[in-house]
Write a protein that holds these residues in place. Sequence first.
Motif, mmCIF file in Angstrom:
data_model
loop_
_atom_site.group_PDB
_atom_site.id
_atom_site.type_symbol
_atom_site.label_atom_id
_atom_site.label_comp_id
_atom_site.label_asym_id
_atom_site.label_seq_id
_atom_site.Cartn_x
_atom_site.Cartn_y
_atom_site.Cartn_z
ATOM 1 N N GLY A 77 22.808 70.875 75.595
ATOM 2 C CA GLY A 77 21.576 71.641 75.789
ATOM 3 C C GLY A 77 21.510 72.275 77.171
ATOM 4 O O GLY A 77 21.096 73.428 77.315
ATOM 5 N N ALA A 78 21.939 71.519 78.194
ATOM 6 C CA ALA A 78 21.936 72.054 79.556
ATOM 7 C C ALA A 78 22.905 73.229 79.683
ATOM 8 O O ALA A 78 22.601 74.233 80.340
ATOM 9 N N ALA A 79 24.076 73.110 79.046
ATOM 10 C CA ALA A 79 25.064 74.194 79.108
ATOM 11 C C ALA A 79 24.533 75.458 78.436
ATOM 12 O O ALA A 79 24.756 76.577 78.927
ATOM 13 N N LEU A 80 23.812 75.286 77.328
ATOM 14 C CA LEU A 80 23.244 76.438 76.626
ATOM 15 C C LEU A 80 22.210 77.149 77.502
ATOM 16 O O LEU A 80 22.233 78.377 77.638
ATOM 17 N N MET A 81 21.314 76.394 78.121
ATOM 18 C CA MET A 81 20.304 77.004 78.975
ATOM 19 C C MET A 81 20.933 77.634 80.209
ATOM 20 O O MET A 81 20.490 78.688 80.680
ATOM 21 N N LEU A 82 21.977 77.004 80.736
ATOM 22 C CA LEU A 82 22.672 77.576 81.891
ATOM 23 C C LEU A 82 23.306 78.915 81.529
ATOM 24 O O LEU A 82 23.242 79.885 82.300
#
Length: 216
Positions: A77-82
């Motif tokens: 999820g963090a990678a997607l938002m980044l």
Amino acid sequence: MISGWFLGSSLLVITTPGPDAALVTQLVLRTGRRAPAFAAAAGMLTAGAAHATLAISGVSLVLAGRPGLFTAVRWCGAALMLLWGLRALRSALRGHRPPDAPGPATGRPPPVSLRRCWLQGLLCTGANPKVGLFLLAFLPQFVPPGQPPARTMAVLAAVHLSLAALWLALLSGAVHLLRRWVTARRPDAGAGAARVVEAVVGTVFIGFALRLGLGG
């Protein structure tokens, strides 16, 4: 069953700025339309319903009990938002055609894929495992004594999601009206405002990515 304390707490949580609000705002300001934001909101609510189902069934509790799996989902999820944040910043730095500019061949605004917007909303909420854990901790507090927990939590989740739908609709409508007002007063401000919005939204997404990735 539905107490005022539950409604007030839900509204406080729902209206707190987060990735969902950032995505809805970005889509309205980028496209000049509410339909893409509505499609993204539908995706968010779909993911929210899935999270609620997992929380009520206990799957979210199992996920929380497996630190490695929970961390992997959180990092995804963090990678997607980044990624979304970096793309928005790149768009702001490079500049792009204003949303209302006609397409090269048709003379009309370029089409927007509502399916893609729905998928963006689905991933925005669905890739955050903390949503399920929040519902798992939040909903049981409002189950009255003597009521069947699973059925009551399902009703509470439905009310919570209904309030979220109302909030996202009001937010997209307010942003759309604000955009029209600014454009009417300063038609030449569209491109510059779009770049500022992309920069702000990109920074917000990166901030949420770091917070989610670091477990904050």
